[in-house]
Design an enzyme around this catalytic site. Structure first.
Site, PDB file in Angstrom:
ATOM      1  N   TRP A 119      -2.005   1.518   6.090  1.00 40.33           N
ATOM      2  CA  TRP A 119      -2.956   0.840   6.889  1.00 40.33           C
ATOM      3  C   TRP A 119      -3.089  -0.192   7.170  1.00 40.33           C
ATOM      4  CZ3 TRP A 119      -8.325  -0.455   4.091  1.00 40.33           C
ATOM      5  CH2 TRP A 119      -9.110  -0.363   5.127  1.00 40.33           C
ATOM      6  N   HIS A 168       8.277  -6.878   1.827  1.00 36.01           N
ATOM      7  CA  HIS A 168       7.559  -7.015   0.897  1.00 36.01           C
ATOM      8  C   HIS A 168       7.472  -8.347   0.252  1.00 36.01           C
ATOM      9  CE1 HIS A 168       5.889  -3.372   1.278  1.00 36.01           C
ATOM     10  NE2 HIS A 168       6.102  -2.640   0.942  1.00 36.01           N
ATOM     11  N   ARG A 221      -2.209   8.474  -0.891  1.00 39.89           N
ATOM     12  CA  ARG A 221      -2.371   9.609  -1.748  1.00 39.89           C
ATOM     13  C   ARG A 221      -4.541   9.723  -1.899  1.00 39.89           C
ATOM     14  NH1 ARG A 221      -4.581   8.070  -7.331  1.00 39.89           N
ATOM     15  NH2 ARG A 221      -4.965   5.868  -6.639  1.00 39.89           N
TER      16      ARG A 221
HETATM   17  P1  A3P Z   1      -3.680   4.850  -3.381  1.00 37.20           P
HETATM   18  O1  A3P Z   1      -2.973   5.628  -3.751  1.00 37.20           O
HETATM   19  O2  A3P Z   1      -4.632   3.746  -4.068  1.00 37.20           O
HETATM   20  O3  A3P Z   1      -4.710   5.678  -2.453  1.00 37.20           O
HETATM   21  P2  A3P Z   1       0.347   1.008   0.248  1.00 37.20           P
HETATM   22  O4  A3P Z   1       0.448   0.802   2.282  1.00 37.20           O
HETATM   23  O5  A3P Z   1       1.028  -1.102   0.494  1.00 37.20           O
HETATM   24  O6  A3P Z   1       2.085   2.229   0.297  1.00 37.20           O
HETATM   25  O7  A3P Z   1      -0.359   1.469   0.130  1.00 37.20           O
HETATM   26  C1  A3P Z   1      -0.402   2.221  -0.592  1.00 37.20           C
HETATM   27  C2  A3P Z   1      -1.893   2.987  -0.877  1.00 37.20           C
HETATM   28  O8  A3P Z   1      -3.021   2.363   0.632  1.00 37.20           O
HETATM   29  C3  A3P Z   1      -2.625   4.425  -1.087  1.00 37.20           C
HETATM   30  O9  A3P Z   1      -3.621   3.929  -1.802  1.00 37.20           O
HETATM   31  C4  A3P Z   1      -2.416   4.704  -0.263  1.00 37.20           C
HETATM   32  O10 A3P Z   1      -3.357   6.361  -0.200  1.00 37.20           O
HETATM   33  C5  A3P Z   1      -3.825   3.763   0.767  1.00 37.20           C
HETATM   34  N1  A3P Z   1      -3.899   3.847   2.267  1.00 37.20           N
HETATM   35  C6  A3P Z   1      -2.763   4.374   2.847  1.00 37.20           C
HETATM   36  N2  A3P Z   1      -3.698   4.675   4.242  1.00 37.20           N
HETATM   37  C7  A3P Z   1      -4.590   4.163   4.152  1.00 37.20           C
HETATM   38  C8  A3P Z   1      -5.755   3.869   5.745  1.00 37.20           C
HETATM   39  N3  A3P Z   1      -5.555   4.390   6.588  1.00 37.20           N
HETATM   40  N4  A3P Z   1      -6.694   3.556   4.918  1.00 37.20           N
HETATM   41  C9  A3P Z   1      -7.021   2.574   3.395  1.00 37.20           C
HETATM   42  N5  A3P Z   1      -5.790   3.056   2.765  1.00 37.20           N
HETATM   43  C10 A3P Z   1      -4.419   3.936   3.279  1.00 37.20           C
END
Ligand code: A3P
Length: 331
Positions: free
Chosen positions: A77, A135, A297
């Protein structure tokens, strides 16, 4: 905000010396997602070489913008938001925006994986500012980053939601069925990618306390979800590209948030069906690629209540309380 950074603009430049991880780390098998202990953190073994190479080779610039995150806190995000924000002059037409056809990870290189992987260095020298991500926890960042005045955007999230998100992600990308209990026990013992999670967050937090002049902004996933406009404006100010009165009047803040929203990104063809590959990584995972959809997700807060037993809650709360005691930091 002067030069565009595009997904196709990177080229392999030179070969790096081979780094031998064996003397500096202790390998431990953790299912398919093997982790290696390295200076107090659990690094995915496949990225250890990249971590060490970037520590040795990466030359930060004062103009760089570095997104630093533990996994599963909203990296995808924030990559989208940062890319849209910093490059907004280059992409005024949101109907033809690169985020509509690229996974955010393809637009913001990961230092240890994309720029420094298997002896290849990617050149981003033409882009300014360079938008990069990692990371790696603060303590492991390349010295050149620590010595520069580059801007660090740090994102963190409620540890329980981070764990639940990680558990789903790891099982999905590795096609495993590791139980919640087993994964939780390892998470609590610090054995998560780039974990211990709390040490990752605290290593950046402590730096911000010790060196208040360090250009660093902390963004919390839950707060971003609750007040996205406030935090996007805050981020723009921090990056020295505040929204002009004209942009405010025409709704640029909300345009960016809509473009980068979970609903919008997760429903794009590229994110529903694409696969993410890191060139030159020979692990099965990266040969097969990670499906883009695994990065999207639910995108909600508080999902942990659907998974945590009272015992799990008590155990993690206790760890967090103990680890953050006296630091001034609150999750
Ligand atoms: P969940 O598994 O709780 O849904 P990262 O990008 O650091 O791998 O984190 C992934 C998490 O961010 C996931 O959380 C994912 O669904 C959520 N995510 C991805 N895109 C997003 C967006 N545009 N807005 C808000 N959350 C987002």
């Amino acid at each position: 905000m002067s030069t565009l950074q595009s997904p196709s603009s990177t080229t392999d430049l030179e070969h790096l010396e081979e780094d031998e991880p064996s003397q500096e780390c202790k390998d431990v098998d953790i299912e398919k997602g093997q982790l290696s202990e390295y200076h107090g953190f659990w690094i995915p073994t496949w990225s250890l070489e990249g971590v060490m190479a970037s520590q040795k080779q990466f030359q930060a610039r004062d103009t760089d913008i570095l997104l630093v995150t533990p996994p599963k806190v909203g990296t995808t995000w924030l990559k989208a938001i940062l890319f849209a924000l910093v490059n907004r002059m280059h992409h005024p037409n949101l109907q033809e925006h690169p985020l509509l056809t690229n996974l955010p990870h393809a637009l913001v290189p990961i230092l240890e994986a994309d720029m420094y992987n298997k002896k290849k260095v990617k050149d981003l020298s033409h882009a300014s500012p360079r938008l990069l991500s990692t990371h790696m926890p603060y303590t492991l960042l390349p010295t050149s980053v620590k010595n520069s005045t580059c801007k660090i955007v740090y994102v963190y999230r409620n540890p329980k939601d981070t764990f639940v998100s990680l558990w789903h992600f790891m099982n999905r990308v590795h096609s495993t069925t590791v139980s919640l209990e087993e994964a939780f026990d390892k998470f609590c013992r610090g054995m998560s990618p780039f974990g211990p999670y709390w040490d990752h967050v605290l290593s950046c937090w402590k730096e911000s306390i010790d060196k208040p002049a360090r250009k660093m902004i902390f963004l919390k996933y839950e707060e971003m979800k609750e007040q996205p406009t406030t935090h996007l404006r805050r981020l723009a100010e921090f990056l020295d590209c505040p929204f002009s009165l004209e942009e405010e009047a025409k709704g640029t803040v909300n345009d960016i948030l809509r473009l980068c929203s979970f609903d919008n990104l997760s429903n794009l063809e590229v994110n529903k069906n694409g696969r993410f590959r890191i060139p030159n990584h020979e692990t099965t995972l990266f040969r097969q690629g990670i499906d883009h959809a695994s990065f999207f997700r639910q995108g909600n807060t508080g999902d942990w209540v659907n998974y945590f037993t009272p015992h799990m809650t008590k155990r993690l709360d206790h760890i967090i309380e103990e680890k953050t005691y006296g630091t001034g930091f609150k999750f």
